[in-house]
Design a protein around this motif. Structure first.
Motif, PDB file in Angstrom:
ATOM      1  N   THR A 153       0.801  -1.223   0.000  1.00 27.62           N
ATOM      2  CA  THR A 153       0.000   0.000   0.000  1.00 27.62           C
ATOM      3  C   THR A 153       0.826   1.262   0.000  1.00 27.62           C
ATOM      4  O   THR A 153       0.284   2.349   0.064  1.00 27.62           O
ATOM      5  CB  THR A 153      -0.939   0.020   1.221  1.00 27.62           C
ATOM      6  N   GLU A 196       6.056  -1.628  11.527  1.00 31.86           N
ATOM      7  CA  GLU A 196       4.971  -0.765  11.046  1.00 31.86           C
ATOM      8  C   GLU A 196       4.548  -1.159   9.630  1.00 31.86           C
ATOM      9  O   GLU A 196       3.362  -1.175   9.303  1.00 31.86           O
ATOM     10  CB  GLU A 196       5.419   0.702  11.093  1.00 31.86           C
ATOM     11  N   ARG A 199       0.863  -2.137   8.001  1.00 30.75           N
ATOM     12  CA  ARG A 199       0.290  -1.340   6.911  1.00 30.75           C
ATOM     13  C   ARG A 199       0.342  -2.047   5.560  1.00 30.75           C
ATOM     14  O   ARG A 199      -0.150  -1.509   4.582  1.00 30.75           O
ATOM     15  CB  ARG A 199       1.062  -0.025   6.775  1.00 30.75           C
ATOM     16  N   ARG A 200       0.988  -3.201   5.506  1.00 32.45           N
ATOM     17  CA  ARG A 200       1.251  -3.892   4.236  1.00 32.45           C
ATOM     18  C   ARG A 200       1.999  -2.967   3.280  1.00 32.45           C
ATOM     19  O   ARG A 200       1.676  -2.858   2.101  1.00 32.45           O
ATOM     20  CB  ARG A 200      -0.041  -4.418   3.615  1.00 32.45           C
ATOM     21  N   ALA A 201       3.006  -2.306   3.819  1.00 34.36           N
ATOM     22  CA  ALA A 201       3.829  -1.375   3.049  1.00 34.36           C
ATOM     23  C   ALA A 201       5.203  -1.979   2.801  1.00 34.36           C
ATOM     24  O   ALA A 201       5.615  -2.921   3.474  1.00 34.36           O
ATOM     25  CB  ALA A 201       3.967  -0.056   3.803  1.00 34.36           C
ATOM     26  N   THR A 247       7.518  -8.207   4.780  1.00 32.51           N
ATOM     27  CA  THR A 247       7.874  -6.873   4.334  1.00 32.51           C
ATOM     28  C   THR A 247       8.968  -6.917   3.272  1.00 32.51           C
ATOM     29  O   THR A 247      10.006  -7.537   3.467  1.00 32.51           O
ATOM     30  CB  THR A 247       8.349  -6.010   5.520  1.00 32.51           C
ATOM     31  N   GLN A 260       4.905   7.096   2.564  1.00 30.19           N
ATOM     32  CA  GLN A 260       3.905   7.204   3.624  1.00 30.19           C
ATOM     33  C   GLN A 260       4.475   7.911   4.836  1.00 30.19           C
ATOM     34  O   GLN A 260       3.788   8.664   5.503  1.00 30.19           O
ATOM     35  CB  GLN A 260       3.412   5.824   4.066  1.00 30.19           C
TER      36      GLN A 260
END
Length: 139
Positions: A8, A31, A35-37, A76, A99
């Motif tokens: 994301t 984190e 956040r699926r970042a 990740t 982000q």
């Protein structure tokens, strides 16, 4: 067959190989899992104004960072890049579209802070995204 969740966004981490940078990486990866970042780590090389003074040293730190990221586990995606330039300028440029930007505090003395300024202070005031500054001793 289920597809893996789409990323994301990106969390940017500034690294100089210090204990603070390792804390920042760990925090950012945790984190990012939530956040699926993705995580993008930037090592900045500047012989005059950075604690990383050569490309070879930057590449060593990048390799150590990549290894530390693999030990974290989780899903990740982590990329690490070495960039030449003034740390504040490089991080501000790289933070466009991120982000958030995560950095560790070094806890420099007030004399050094007043004479040279603080990278974290400048980034907190001018970054194009939220900035997380992990103080000394933070998990």
């Amino acid at each position: 067959m289920s597809e893996s969740p789409q990323k994301t966004g990106t969390i940017l981490v500034g690294s100089d190989g210090s204990a603070g940078a390792r804390r920042a990486l760990h925090w950012a990866m945790t984190e990012a899992d939530l956040r699926r970042a993705a995580v993008r780590v930037v090592v900045t090389v500047d012989p005059e104004r950075s604690s990383v003074t050569s490309v070879a040293e930057g590449e060593r730190i990048a390799a150590e960072t990549t290894e530390a990221a693999t030990l974290h586990g989780g899903d990740t995606e982590v990329t690490v890049g070495v960039h030449e330039g003034l740390p504040v300028d490089v991080l501000l440029s790289e933070a466009a579209g991120a982000q958030m930007l995560v950095i560790g505090s070094h806890g420099t003395s007030s004399i050094r802070h007043n004479a040279l300024g603080s990278v974290s202070d400048v980034l907190a005031r001018t970054a194009p995204c939220p900035v997380v500054i992990l103080p000394m001793g933070a998990a």
